[in-house]
Design a protein around this motif. Structure first.
Motif, PDB file in Angstrom:
ATOM      1  N   ILE A 159       7.375  82.951 117.321  1.00 16.91           N
ATOM      2  CA  ILE A 159       7.018  84.162 118.064  1.00 16.91           C
ATOM      3  C   ILE A 159       8.112  84.521 119.062  1.00 16.91           C
ATOM      4  N   PHE A 160       8.655  83.508 119.735  1.00 14.75           N
ATOM      5  CA  PHE A 160       9.748  83.721 120.678  1.00 14.75           C
ATOM      6  C   PHE A 160      10.910  84.438 120.001  1.00 14.75           C
ATOM      7  N   ARG A 161      11.286  83.972 118.814  1.00 14.46           N
ATOM      8  CA  ARG A 161      12.395  84.590 118.083  1.00 14.46           C
ATOM      9  C   ARG A 161      12.052  86.022 117.659  1.00 14.46           C
ATOM     10  N   LYS A 162      10.804  86.254 117.282  1.00 16.41           N
ATOM     11  CA  LYS A 162      10.386  87.586 116.833  1.00 16.41           C
ATOM     12  C   LYS A 162      10.332  88.601 117.980  1.00 16.41           C
ATOM     13  N   LEU A 163      10.160  88.110 119.214  1.00 10.67           N
ATOM     14  CA  LEU A 163      10.013  89.012 120.359  1.00 10.67           C
ATOM     15  C   LEU A 163      11.275  89.117 121.211  1.00 10.67           C
ATOM     16  N   MET A 164      12.281  88.352 120.904  1.00  3.00           N
ATOM     17  CA  MET A 164      13.487  88.338 121.727  1.00  3.00           C
ATOM     18  C   MET A 164      14.095  89.723 121.906  1.00  3.00           C
ATOM     19  N   VAL A 168      10.855  91.509 126.559  1.00  2.00           N
ATOM     20  CA  VAL A 168       9.666  91.149 127.325  1.00  2.00           C
ATOM     21  C   VAL A 168       9.780  89.694 127.790  1.00  2.00           C
ATOM     22  N   LYS A 169       9.215  89.377 128.947  1.00  2.00           N
ATOM     23  CA  LYS A 169       9.198  87.999 129.439  1.00  2.00           C
ATOM     24  C   LYS A 169       8.255  87.183 128.566  1.00  2.00           C
ATOM     25  N   ILE A 170       8.719  86.024 128.118  1.00  3.20           N
ATOM     26  CA  ILE A 170       7.905  85.142 127.276  1.00  3.20           C
ATOM     27  C   ILE A 170       7.782  83.795 127.967  1.00  3.20           C
ATOM     28  N   SER A 171       6.549  83.360 128.196  1.00  6.93           N
ATOM     29  CA  SER A 171       6.310  82.089 128.873  1.00  6.93           C
ATOM     30  C   SER A 171       5.330  81.248 128.068  1.00  6.93           C
TER      31      SER A 171
END
Length: 204
Positions: A159-164, A168-171
């Motif tokens: 998901i992190f890679r898909k949203l980079m 958006v901030k990802i935590s």
């Protein structure tokens, strides 16, 4: 040798109950015999509730939580912080986090996690719809609240890679939860603190 049931209707009911997860035939028999001892009106009410549940409960068109309407009460609540989206594996996790009373944003229910051993890939869960929600704008932070397992961490990273590209901030929730534990079985205090003390995905 399996003893024959005195009634074919009883045997059929036991067979249906034993299809439920964690219910063997002995437990199914006890449940069916319990229902037979209840008033007919109680059994009718039970059967009606199960039928209504299957036919009328929906999945929220926004977050995929269970709902009696097209949009669930959490997504429809204008008092929630709409800039925050907490990503969870299942509906039980939504209930567990809500019980902490520490989180006031929105949710996104994946409906599972990536698990090649079980034949579950990214296309089998609600990741694309999450990316679409973020791309629409208005979301400032995505909190990944998945179980601390290999499958959970794999899904987090995917998901992190898909949203980079969205910026958006990802935590991720803090590791106050023991590695290998599932969210729905974590005590409310620990779970609440893990939400509050979440860490940026890049540094995890």
């Amino acid at each position: 040798m399996i003893q024959p049931y005195p009634s074919q209707l009883l045997e059929k009911a036991v067979s249906e109950f034993s299809k439920l997860p964690g219910i063997g035939r002995k437990t199914a028999l006890r449940l069916v015999l319990h229902l037979l001892r209840r008033e007919e009106s109680e059994v009718d009410s039970f059967a009606s509730a199960m039928s209504t549940l299957r036919h009328e409960v929906h999945y929220c068109s926004v977050c995929h939580n269970l709902s009696d309407t097209d949009v669930c009460p959490i997504c429809a609540d204008r008092r929630r912080d709409r800039s925050l989206v907490c990503v969870v594996e299942n509906i039980q996790d939504v209930m567990a986090i809500e019980n902490t009373q520490q989180y006031h944003g929105l949710y996104h229910v994946l409906g599972g996690i990536i698990s090649p051993m079980d034949g579950i890939g990214p296309s089998d869960i609600e990741i694309d719809s999450l990316v679409s929600r973020v791309e629409e704008g208005g979301i400032e932070e995505v909190i990944l609240a998945l179980s601390s397992t290999m499958e959970g961490d794999t899904t987090n990273f995917y998901i992190f890679r898909k949203l980079m590209h969205t910026g958006v901030k990802i935590s991720v929730i803090a590791r106050g939860i023991s590695v290998g534990n599932e969210i729905e079985y974590t005590d409310e205090v620990t779970l609440g603190r893990s939400i509050i003390n979440r860490t940026p995905m890049e540094g995890s």
